[in-house]
Design a protein around this motif. Structure first.
Motif, mmCIF file in Angstrom:
data_model
loop_
_atom_site.group_PDB
_atom_site.id
_atom_site.type_symbol
_atom_site.label_atom_id
_atom_site.label_comp_id
_atom_site.label_asym_id
_atom_site.label_seq_id
_atom_site.Cartn_x
_atom_site.Cartn_y
_atom_site.Cartn_z
ATOM 1 N N HIS A 94 4.940 -20.716 -49.632
ATOM 2 C CA HIS A 94 4.889 -19.178 -49.508
ATOM 3 C C HIS A 94 4.760 -18.492 -50.882
ATOM 4 O O HIS A 94 4.052 -17.383 -51.255
ATOM 5 C CB HIS A 94 6.074 -18.521 -48.690
ATOM 6 N N TYR B 259 0.999 -19.224 -52.232
ATOM 7 C CA TYR B 259 -0.140 -18.735 -51.389
ATOM 8 C C TYR B 259 0.060 -17.406 -50.628
ATOM 9 O O TYR B 259 -0.721 -16.995 -50.220
ATOM 10 C CB TYR B 259 -0.508 -19.937 -50.374
ATOM 11 N N ASN B 260 1.360 -16.866 -50.577
ATOM 12 C CA ASN B 260 1.647 -15.882 -49.965
ATOM 13 C C ASN B 260 1.393 -15.832 -48.474
ATOM 14 O O ASN B 260 1.277 -14.874 -47.882
ATOM 15 C CB ASN B 260 0.957 -14.576 -50.415
ATOM 16 N N THR B 261 1.194 -16.868 -47.775
ATOM 17 C CA THR B 261 1.292 -17.184 -46.444
ATOM 18 C C THR B 261 2.074 -18.530 -45.947
ATOM 19 O O THR B 261 1.981 -19.341 -47.095
ATOM 20 C CB THR B 261 -0.095 -17.181 -46.088
ATOM 21 N N ASN C 203 1.746 -22.580 -38.032
ATOM 22 C CA ASN C 203 2.626 -21.965 -38.934
ATOM 23 C C ASN C 203 3.650 -23.033 -39.383
ATOM 24 O O ASN C 203 3.984 -23.955 -38.737
ATOM 25 C CB ASN C 203 3.469 -20.824 -38.140
ATOM 26 N N GLU D 66 -4.952 -20.318 -43.222
ATOM 27 C CA GLU D 66 -5.212 -19.473 -44.426
ATOM 28 C C GLU D 66 -5.150 -19.913 -45.724
ATOM 29 O O GLU D 66 -5.842 -19.866 -46.687
ATOM 30 C CB GLU D 66 -4.203 -18.197 -44.316
ATOM 31 N N ASN E 271 0.569 -19.817 -43.143
ATOM 32 C CA ASN E 271 -0.109 -20.319 -42.254
ATOM 33 C C ASN E 271 -1.310 -21.209 -42.566
ATOM 34 O O ASN E 271 -1.805 -21.116 -43.524
ATOM 35 C CB ASN E 271 -0.918 -19.013 -41.671
#
Lengths: 118, 492
Positions: free
Chosen positions: A99, A102-104, A28, A109, A106
């Protein structure tokens, strides 16, 4: 030398390793930034504790004060703290943009999405 | 006025950085930035002339005498680096206008130039200062602005590249801070010249050895010495083209200069090579960097990435020269800092021009573009030949000194290695030439025109310089030799 007498260094090493481990092990990105912060904080403590003189007071010119702590490391660390804050804010700003894109947050991912895009 | 030049060199770009944010017009901001960079170059030229004719300049900030106040100390070694940084900054900033307009959204362009000027401030500050803690502060100024610039790249992978560099760069800078702190703990001083005098008395302690180890690892991260180079390829590949050219030609070089300063001036030759045997660590790392990274470069499909891996390999040459622990080897290293800045800067500028017209630097998109952009590709070929080390180019000069140094030591395998890695460079440069010159142009590429003059001129300026200093190397070589004398003598 008494091992416990050097307890400030033990704290420094413990914090440094903890921070370093978080940076390496956490996927994260926000946690990575937190780890980086802990890592930097340990160095602040290293500097600040080295300026301490046993029995010394604050470095003020006044009657009766003969032993005082070295103020220079403290001043250096004020600068280093500012640098640390700037690094954290820049890091978090980049995480926000990651974020958005990529919408994440992590690492795995994100890596996966880049692999898929190629 | 003239005796304040050492500080003006750093303060002028620092003051221009906020100005860039205040003026919102991209053209105006670019003009101010470019003008500033040329002024800085003039100052660096005056300073170099001053140092070469009158010796070391020591400037006390605010009139506080060293070692209590912060001292800016200019000698042959760092004034040469100042000249490299400001020269590259002037040329690349002049080039940046169209390239930046093409790759960066209009409303963020002033912010980009602001980060740009801060980065140059940091690099010049690191170079000029004679204070160990000041090095850390300026290092962070340049690094933070670099992270911001990389994140402005068009590709979304620029964000992750920037984040990765931020994490690794911060760890590196913190290591440097620990090293400086441990040295302060033992000596009670931060002034480099003062440190150099006080360190020998305490050099045989575990604290100082640990300090040297922390500094070496931290700086190796910034230099991108294998195996700590992982941040570099992505950062260079996805940053805006102009930023890549600026960083490739200056950032790692300045970090290498700081390493030299700490190894030679502060800690001294006896400590670094006699007691710590740093040469034994640097030699294998340099050899592996040269071989492995040149081979990795051969298999890249993105030309910017290809050149980035080539940069990591070329850094191997610089550290190879240091690991020989001889005056000739060090001369080769310092010359390669200068020479590599010229040729890699020129190559990345040529790629920026291709990016401007083609919109990509993927190898398969470049089919047949040499017919469409003959001057740009000619610059790329000329820069590539210099990278390989063809006689009359600067690449030849630095490799010549490195080979001489290896022969002095009787290290025949190293001589073979330098020749062999030059052949590897032939392969990766040839891959680009083959596609651009001998493949038929695709339909997409048929409408492409030659790059505009404002991109071509700066590119050719750097490429031209990399041949000028290859044919008449007296200025660079004599300054490098003086710098080596200064570093070897303890810098005092």
């Amino acid at each position: 030398m008494d091992l416990l007498g050097l307890y400030n260094y033990w704290i420094v090493i413990l914090l440094m390793m903890a921070g370093f481990y978080i940076v390496i092990s956490c996927g994260n990105l926000v946690k990575k930034i937190i780890g980086l912060n802990i890592f930097q904080t340990s160095v602040f403590i290293l500097f600040i504790s080295m300026g301490k003189v046993s029995g010394g007071t604050a470095p003020i010119l006044a009657e009766g004060i003969t032993r005082f702590s070295n103020p220079l490391p403290h001043v250096l660390i004020l600068t280093a703290i500012v640098v640390g804050v700037a690094t954290t804010s820049l890091g978090l700003a980049i995480v926000v943009r990651i974020h958005e894109t990529y919408n994440t947050v992590n690492e795995d991912e994100i890596h996966q999405q880049d692999e898929d895009a190629e | 006025m003239i005796n304040h030049l050492p500080i003006l060199q750093v303060v002028i770009p620092l003051l221009v950085a906020p100005l860039c944010v205040l003026f919102r017009s991209p053209r105006l901001v670019w003009s101010i930035a470019a003008l500033t960079c040329w002024i800085i170059l003039v100052i660096a030229g005056v300073l170099l002339h001053e140092v070469l004719s009158n010796g070391v300049i020591s400037y006390e900030i605010g009139g506080w005498a060293a070692p209590w106040g912060i001292e800016y100390r200019l000698d042959e070694a760092n004034t040469l680096v100042l000249l490299i940084v400001s020269g590259i900054a002037a040329v690349v900033t002049s080039y940046a206008r169209l390239s930046v307009e093409h790759e960066i959204a209009e409303d963020t362009i002033p912010l980009f130039y602001s980060a740009w000027m801060l980065c140059i401030t940091g690099l010049l500050g690191i170079t000029a200062t004679g204070d160990a803690f000041n090095v850390f502060v300026f290092l962070e100024i340049s690094s933070l602005s670099t992270y911001a610039m990389i994140a402005m790249g068009k590709d979304r992978r620029a964000l992750t590249a920037s984040f990765q560099y931020l994490v690794m760069g911060t760890i590196g800078a913190t290591f440097i801070l620990i090293g400086i702190g441990l040295m302060y703990m033992m000596t009670g001083t931060l002034n480099m010249a003062d440190l150099a005098q006080r360190l020998p008395a305490v050099s045989d302690t575990r604290t100082i050895r640990a300090a040297a180890a922390f500094l070496t690892v931290g700086l190796s991260l910034k230099i991108a010495l294998l195996p700590l180079h992982l941040w570099l390829p992505n950062a260079y590949a996805y940053a805006p083209s102009a930023a890549t050219a600026l960083l490739a030609a200056t950032a790692t070089k300045v970090a290498l200069y700081v390493a030299l300063r700490f190894m030679f001036t502060v800690q001294g030759v006896d400590f670094t090579f006699g007691q710590m045997r740093l040469d034994l660590i640097l030699l294998p790392l340099s050899v592996v960097a040269l071989l492995a990274m040149s081979m990795v470069a051969i298999f890249q499909t993105n030309v910017k990435r290809l050149l980035a891996y080539s940069s990591v390999a070329q850094i191997g040459y610089m550290t190879l020269g240091i690991s020989m622990a001889s005056a000739t080897g060090l001369t080769g290293s310092i010359l390669h800092i200068f020479n590599h800045a010229l040729m890699k800067g020129g190559l990345f500028l040529a790629l920026g021009a291709i990016m401007y017209r083609v919109g990509s630097v993927e190898l398969d998109k470049l089919a047949g573009i040499a017919k469409r952009m003959p001057w740009t590709m000619a610059a790329f070929v000329a820069g590539g030949l210099s990278l390989i080390g063809v006689p009359t180019s600067v690449g030849f000069i630095s490799k010549w000194y490195l080979i001489l140094a290896a022969l002095e030591k009787g290290w025949w395998p190293v001589v073979m290695l330098i020749v062999f890695t030059s052949l590897l460079a032939v392969i990766y440069i040839w891959r680009v030439i083959e596609v651009a010159y001998f493949h038929a142009a695709t339909d997409e590429n048929s409408g492409i025109k030659e790059a505009p003059l404002s991109l071509l001129l700066p590119t050719w300026l750097l490429i031209g310089a990399s041949y000028y200093f290859g044919i008449d190397s007296s200025l660079s070589t004599s300054t490098a030799k003086l710098a080596v004398l200064r570093l070897w003598g303890g810098g005092l």
